[in-house]
Design an enzyme around this catalytic site. Structure first.
Site, PDB file in Angstrom:
ATOM      1  N   ARG A  50       0.841  -1.213   0.000  1.00 13.78           N
ATOM      2  CA  ARG A  50       0.000   0.000   0.000  1.00 13.78           C
ATOM      3  C   ARG A  50       0.871   1.257   0.000  1.00 13.78           C
ATOM      4  O   ARG A  50       0.575   2.245  -0.657  1.00 13.78           O
ATOM      5  CB  ARG A  50      -0.968   0.020   1.184  1.00 13.78           C
ATOM      6  N   TYR A 102     -12.359  17.943 -17.790  1.00  8.10           N
ATOM      7  CA  TYR A 102     -12.868  16.578 -17.850  1.00  8.10           C
ATOM      8  C   TYR A 102     -14.086  16.483 -16.912  1.00  8.10           C
ATOM      9  O   TYR A 102     -14.031  16.960 -15.767  1.00  8.10           O
ATOM     10  CB  TYR A 102     -11.762  15.629 -17.386  1.00  8.10           C
ATOM     11  N   ASP A 174      -3.612  19.354 -15.362  1.00  6.17           N
ATOM     12  CA  ASP A 174      -3.959  17.993 -15.785  1.00  6.17           C
ATOM     13  C   ASP A 174      -3.374  17.842 -17.193  1.00  6.17           C
ATOM     14  O   ASP A 174      -3.856  18.456 -18.143  1.00  6.17           O
ATOM     15  CB  ASP A 174      -5.488  17.822 -15.783  1.00  6.17           C
ATOM     16  N   LYS A 199      -4.943   6.797 -20.358  1.00  4.76           N
ATOM     17  CA  LYS A 199      -5.023   7.326 -21.724  1.00  4.76           C
ATOM     18  C   LYS A 199      -3.720   7.078 -22.493  1.00  4.76           C
ATOM     19  O   LYS A 199      -3.366   5.946 -22.699  1.00  4.76           O
ATOM     20  CB  LYS A 199      -5.431   8.798 -21.648  1.00  4.76           C
TER      21      LYS A 199
HETATM   22  C1  LIG Z   1      -9.879  10.276 -18.284  1.00  3.73           C
HETATM   23  C2  LIG Z   1      -9.456  11.560 -17.699  1.00  3.73           C
HETATM   24  C3  LIG Z   1      -9.384  11.734 -16.311  1.00  3.73           C
HETATM   25  C4  LIG Z   1      -9.788  10.647 -15.348  1.00  3.73           C
HETATM   26  O1  LIG Z   1      -8.947   9.539 -15.429  1.00  3.73           O
HETATM   27  P1  LIG Z   1      -9.434   8.022 -15.120  1.00  3.73           P
HETATM   28  O2  LIG Z   1      -8.185   7.255 -15.365  1.00  3.73           O
HETATM   29  O3  LIG Z   1     -10.536   7.701 -16.072  1.00  3.73           O
HETATM   30  O4  LIG Z   1      -9.879   7.985 -13.710  1.00  3.73           O
HETATM   31  C5  LIG Z   1      -8.934  12.950 -15.830  1.00  3.73           C
HETATM   32  N1  LIG Z   1      -8.593  13.950 -16.664  1.00  3.73           N
HETATM   33  C6  LIG Z   1      -8.666  13.821 -18.010  1.00  3.73           C
HETATM   34  C7  LIG Z   1      -8.274  14.970 -18.881  1.00  3.73           C
HETATM   35  C8  LIG Z   1      -9.091  12.623 -18.569  1.00  3.73           C
HETATM   36  O5  LIG Z   1      -9.176  12.509 -19.894  1.00  3.73           O
END
Ligand SMILES: *Cc1c(COP(=O)(O)O)cnc(C)c1O
Length: 381
Positions: A50, A102, A174, A199
């Site tokens: 963890r 997002y 982000d 992604k």
């Molecule tokens: C998909 C996404 C998230 C969230 O990520 P997860 O892996 O689906 O929890 C956050 N920010 C952006 C820009 C995203 O495309």
């Protein structure tokens, strides 16, 4: 000399042939919950997964190296990383955010964030005067996505840093949409970078993962402490999958981007397409700012169809391209943001951003460009 980004994708900061037991070239999956102690009060460096695990630690080191961060934690999802990021702030903190974040970020801000007495103001952060006007004496951070999702607004990171310094705020970015291969916000002064590792980083539409990276010494301790306390760590196996994915990030990104540019230009010529949003098009309002702070444009395209019917038909007719949420992987995906990624964003906000029934988003993969164009052509016919 520091490795270039393509090499960092393979091995992070430094390649060491003795990095793994038995000279293993690939990172072993340390599928263990706990680690035995060599003696009382002694540790191998790992005690309990963890808190930390060698497979995950290697992944974290690769991300830190690519982003130029002091430290990174690998989380079970992008949302887990963003949730952890919120935990770093005291109740009462206010954030100024990009308005078309997002959808999941807006959801966590407005629910979990609100119950923790955090507040959020959403503005078009490509207009710095809107950002400055929204700053109050409670504001603790700017929270930016550039290019934004899904309307591809570009925010000037150096300008955000200037405002953050002026008002003593943290700058959070982000960086999911361009990935660390194309953009490194810490170079422009960001203090915290988040990623959905699901992604481009993982890249194969097969793993959910997220990252929180920090560039300030005073954030390392609190982040690590919260991380082991709430237990949002990525599993050893998923850490291995993301590490494996990152090795080909550079080559995937190049192909995805060149496919995306061709598709964006092709879409512009179609009668039933009324507007194309792609940062790589010269006429995109954020083209110059993006070039100043990124090494490319990525592979995300949004576009507007003439009617709702055309949009729905496209989603139903695509064959090679999948009608699915998510982005960044080798498979091309077409998304209906109104119903999917932004389904939980309040209607007034969604509509004011232009995320309506004729608005589609495409994540371009690495298939042959002619096959992708043929699929789009038959879907639009
Ligand atoms: C998909 C996404 C998230 C969230 O990520 P997860 O892996 O689906 O929890 C956050 N920010 C952006 C820009 C995203 O495309």
């Amino acid at each position: 000399m520091a490795y270039r980004i393509e090499t960092k994708c393979i091995c992070g900061e430094e390649h060491r042939s003795d990095a793994h037991p038995f000279g293993a070239v690939a990172t072993p999956i340390f599928q263990t919950a706990t680690f035995s102690h060599p003696g009382i009060g002694k540790s191998t460096g790992y005690d309990y997964t963890r808190a930390s695990n060698p497979t995950r630690a290697e992944l974290e080191q690769v991300i830190s190296s690519m982003e130029g961060a002091l430290d990174t934690v690998a989380c079970a999802s992008g949302m887990a990383a963003i949730g952890l990021c919120l935990e770093l702030f005291e109740p009462g903190s206010h954030f100024v955010c990009s308005e078309d974040l997002y959808g999941g970020s807006v959801r966590i801000f407005e629910t979990v964030g609100k119950t923790r007495n955090l507040s959020f103001t959403y503005v078009n952060t490509s207009h710095q005067e809107q950002v400055e006007q929204a700053i109050t004496d409670k504001t603790k951070a700017l929270y930016i996505e550039t290019p934004s999702n899904p309307t591809m607004e570009v925010t000037d990171l150096a300008e955000m840093k200037r405002l953050a310094d002026k008002y003593n705020l943290l700058l959070i970015v982000d960086n999911t949409f361009l990935s660390p291969y194309l953009q490194n916000p810490i170079q422009f002064g960001a203090d915290i970078v988040t990623h959905s590792g699901t992604k481009f980083l993982s890249g194969h539409n097969d793993t959910i993962a997220g990252f929180l990276s920090v560039a300030r010494e005073e954030l390392v301790e609190p982040m690590r402490y919260l991380y082991k306390t709430v237990g949002s760590g990525l599993s050893p196996f998923d850490s291995y999958l993301v590490l494996r994915g990152i090795k080909t990030l550079a080559v995937r990104m190049e192909r995805q981007q060149s496919n995306a540019l061709t598709i964006a230009k092709w879409l512009q010529k179609q009668k039933k397409i009324t507007h194309v949003y792609y940062v790589g098009l010269l006429e995109h309002p954020g083209y110059d700012v993006n070039l100043k702070q990124a090494r490319g444009f990525g592979s995300m395209i949004s576009f507007r169809t003439d009617t709702e019917q055309t949009a729905r038909e496209m989603l139903e007719r695509v064959k090679l391209i999948s009608y699915a949420e998510s982005l960044g992987g080798v498979e091309s995906l077409l998304t209906y943001p109104m119903l999917q990624t932004h389904g939980d964003v309040p209607v007034e906000i969604r509509e004011s951003l232009g995320i309506t029934e004729n608005f589609l988003r495409m994540s371009v993969g690495i298939e042959h460009i002619d096959d992708l164009l043929a699929d789009l052509e038959q879907a639009l016919a």
